[in-house]
Design a protein around this motif. Structure first.
Motif, PDB file in Angstrom:
ATOM      1  N   ASP A  29       0.517  -1.076   0.026  1.00  0.00           N
ATOM      2  CA  ASP A  29      -0.667   0.432  -0.242  1.00  0.00           C
ATOM      3  C   ASP A  29       1.176   1.266  -0.085  1.00  0.00           C
ATOM      4  O   ASP A  29       0.351   2.809   0.128  1.00  0.00           O
ATOM      5  CB  ASP A  29      -0.908  -0.182   1.041  1.00  0.00           C
ATOM      6  N   GLY A  30       2.771   1.158  -0.115  1.00  0.00           N
ATOM      7  CA  GLY A  30       2.725   2.088  -0.784  1.00  0.00           C
ATOM      8  C   GLY A  30       3.215   2.901   0.603  1.00  0.00           C
ATOM      9  O   GLY A  30       4.026   3.994   1.394  1.00  0.00           O
ATOM     10  N   SER A  31       3.490   1.821   1.982  1.00  0.00           N
ATOM     11  CA  SER A  31       3.500   2.830   2.819  1.00  0.00           C
ATOM     12  C   SER A  31       5.332   2.908   3.427  1.00  0.00           C
ATOM     13  O   SER A  31       6.009   1.861   3.243  1.00  0.00           O
ATOM     14  CB  SER A  31       3.920   1.314   4.941  1.00  0.00           C
ATOM     15  N   PRO A  32       6.146   3.778   3.914  1.00  0.00           N
ATOM     16  CA  PRO A  32       7.593   3.992   4.024  1.00  0.00           C
ATOM     17  C   PRO A  32       8.044   3.308   5.413  1.00  0.00           C
ATOM     18  O   PRO A  32       9.189   3.952   5.693  1.00  0.00           O
ATOM     19  CB  PRO A  32       7.712   5.705   3.823  1.00  0.00           C
ATOM     20  N   LEU A  33       7.020   2.730   6.264  1.00  0.00           N
ATOM     21  CA  LEU A  33       7.667   2.261   7.661  1.00  0.00           C
ATOM     22  C   LEU A  33       8.452   0.917   7.070  1.00  0.00           C
ATOM     23  O   LEU A  33       8.296   0.933   6.597  1.00  0.00           O
ATOM     24  CB  LEU A  33       6.428   1.717   8.259  1.00  0.00           C
ATOM     25  N   GLY A 117      26.283  18.199   8.492  1.00  0.00           N
ATOM     26  CA  GLY A 117      26.047  18.119   9.706  1.00  0.00           C
ATOM     27  C   GLY A 117      24.546  19.863   9.757  1.00  0.00           C
ATOM     28  O   GLY A 117      24.111  19.970  10.521  1.00  0.00           O
ATOM     29  N   LYS A 118      24.491  19.459   8.393  1.00  0.00           N
ATOM     30  CA  LYS A 118      23.318  20.082   7.772  1.00  0.00           C
ATOM     31  C   LYS A 118      21.736  19.997   8.056  1.00  0.00           C
ATOM     32  O   LYS A 118      21.683  18.037   7.710  1.00  0.00           O
ATOM     33  CB  LYS A 118      23.681  20.961   6.118  1.00  0.00           C
ATOM     34  N   VAL A 119      20.669  20.320   7.995  1.00  0.00           N
ATOM     35  CA  VAL A 119      19.682  20.397   7.949  1.00  0.00           C
ATOM     36  C   VAL A 119      18.688  20.892   6.858  1.00  0.00           C
ATOM     37  O   VAL A 119      18.730  21.650   6.567  1.00  0.00           O
ATOM     38  CB  VAL A 119      18.773  20.996   9.661  1.00  0.00           C
ATOM     39  N   TYR A 120      18.756  19.583   6.315  1.00  0.00           N
ATOM     40  CA  TYR A 120      17.490  20.457   5.373  1.00  0.00           C
ATOM     41  C   TYR A 120      16.030  19.943   5.487  1.00  0.00           C
ATOM     42  O   TYR A 120      15.460  19.411   6.080  1.00  0.00           O
ATOM     43  CB  TYR A 120      17.394  19.342   3.937  1.00  0.00           C
ATOM     44  N   LYS A 121      15.288  20.780   4.644  1.00  0.00           N
ATOM     45  CA  LYS A 121      13.654  20.083   4.607  1.00  0.00           C
ATOM     46  C   LYS A 121      13.640  19.098   3.761  1.00  0.00           C
ATOM     47  O   LYS A 121      14.643  18.486   2.901  1.00  0.00           O
ATOM     48  CB  LYS A 121      13.046  21.471   3.695  1.00  0.00           C
ATOM     49  N   SER A 122      12.344  18.210   4.494  1.00  0.00           N
ATOM     50  CA  SER A 122      12.740  17.133   3.117  1.00  0.00           C
ATOM     51  C   SER A 122      11.839  16.320   3.098  1.00  0.00           C
ATOM     52  O   SER A 122      10.102  16.591   3.386  1.00  0.00           O
ATOM     53  CB  SER A 122      13.050  16.000   4.309  1.00  0.00           C
ATOM     54  N   LYS A 123      11.000  15.409   1.720  1.00  0.00           N
ATOM     55  CA  LYS A 123      10.072  14.888   1.615  1.00  0.00           C
ATOM     56  C   LYS A 123      10.603  14.009   1.245  1.00  0.00           C
ATOM     57  O   LYS A 123      11.567  13.451   0.781  1.00  0.00           O
ATOM     58  CB  LYS A 123       9.204  15.928   0.623  1.00  0.00           C
ATOM     59  N   LEU A 124       9.637  12.694   0.862  1.00  0.00           N
ATOM     60  CA  LEU A 124       9.570  11.264   0.130  1.00  0.00           C
ATOM     61  C   LEU A 124       8.542  10.793  -0.304  1.00  0.00           C
ATOM     62  O   LEU A 124       7.221  11.173  -0.008  1.00  0.00           O
ATOM     63  CB  LEU A 124      10.094  10.258   2.157  1.00  0.00           C
ATOM     64  N   SER A 125       8.723   9.439  -0.983  1.00  0.00           N
ATOM     65  CA  SER A 125       7.615   9.407  -2.202  1.00  0.00           C
ATOM     66  C   SER A 125       8.121   7.090  -1.726  1.00  0.00           C
ATOM     67  O   SER A 125       9.013   7.395  -2.074  1.00  0.00           O
ATOM     68  CB  SER A 125       6.965  10.104  -3.073  1.00  0.00           C
ATOM     69  N   VAL A 126       6.906   6.930  -1.919  1.00  0.00           N
ATOM     70  CA  VAL A 126       7.133   4.921  -1.800  1.00  0.00           C
ATOM     71  C   VAL A 126       6.817   5.052  -3.837  1.00  0.00           C
ATOM     72  O   VAL A 126       6.035   5.283  -3.842  1.00  0.00           O
ATOM     73  CB  VAL A 126       6.125   4.626  -1.032  1.00  0.00           C
ATOM     74  N   VAL A 127       8.213   4.738  -4.030  1.00  0.00           N
ATOM     75  CA  VAL A 127       7.779   3.674  -5.365  1.00  0.00           C
ATOM     76  C   VAL A 127       8.342   2.259  -5.628  1.00  0.00           C
ATOM     77  O   VAL A 127       8.357   1.575  -4.501  1.00  0.00           O
ATOM     78  CB  VAL A 127       8.766   4.963  -6.229  1.00  0.00           C
TER      79      VAL A 127
END
Length: 154
Positions: A29-33, A117-127
């Motif tokens: 079902d596309g879960s990133p867990l 050590g840098k912090v970035y904004k993030s997003k993700l998608s399961v494919v």
């Protein structure tokens, strides 16, 4: 002579099968867990195993293992991190946090690169039927960043 399995053995088998089906369903079902292998986008070699979990609707990812050359420090600390993560062990560090489901993606989070050590904004998608995870780190807007593809490990 045919033996009938005991009720306890049948229950154990049923629970095992149910658990396997549930974990397979989460992938489908596309879960990133789950456990993911990050791949270095420069060398193409595995970098780390990251376990993604959910708590109160937010995803977070913690490093469980690093893939390092024998001559490298096997238990490095984040020397370039700031604040509470400064000089903390990289193994066990939460590097991905605050992601919330937004349609087919997870947005609004951040990712820390322990190498710089840098912090970035993030997003993700399961494919790829839940077998790959596109993890994007960016500054400002998503088009100003880079995407790594992580592979499902379990």
């Amino acid at each position: 002579m045919t033996r009938t399995p005991s009720p306890a053995r049948l229950l154990g088998r049923t629970l095992l099968i149910a658990g396997l089906l549930a974990s397979t369903a989460a992938w489908a079902d596309g879960s990133p867990l789950g456990l993911w292998k990050s791949i270095d986008d420069t060398t193409g070699k595995p970098k780390a195993l990251i376990r993604i979990t959910e708590n109160n609707g937010e995803l977070s990812g913690r490093i469980e293992k690093l893939f390092r050359a024998p001559e490298e420090d096997q238990n490095p600390v984040c020397q370039k991190c700031e604040g509470e993560l400064k000089d903390k062990p990289v193994i066990g560090m939460t590097i991905l946090s605050g992601l919330k489901k937004d349609g087919d993606e997870y947005n609004g989070g951040q990712i820390i690169d322990p190498a710089n050590g840098k912090v970035y904004k993030s997003k993700l998608s399961v494919v790829d039927d839940g077998q790959k995870l596109n993890v994007r780190g960016y500054v400002g807007m998503p088009m100003l960043g880079r995407t790594q593809t992580w592979l499902r490990e379990q």
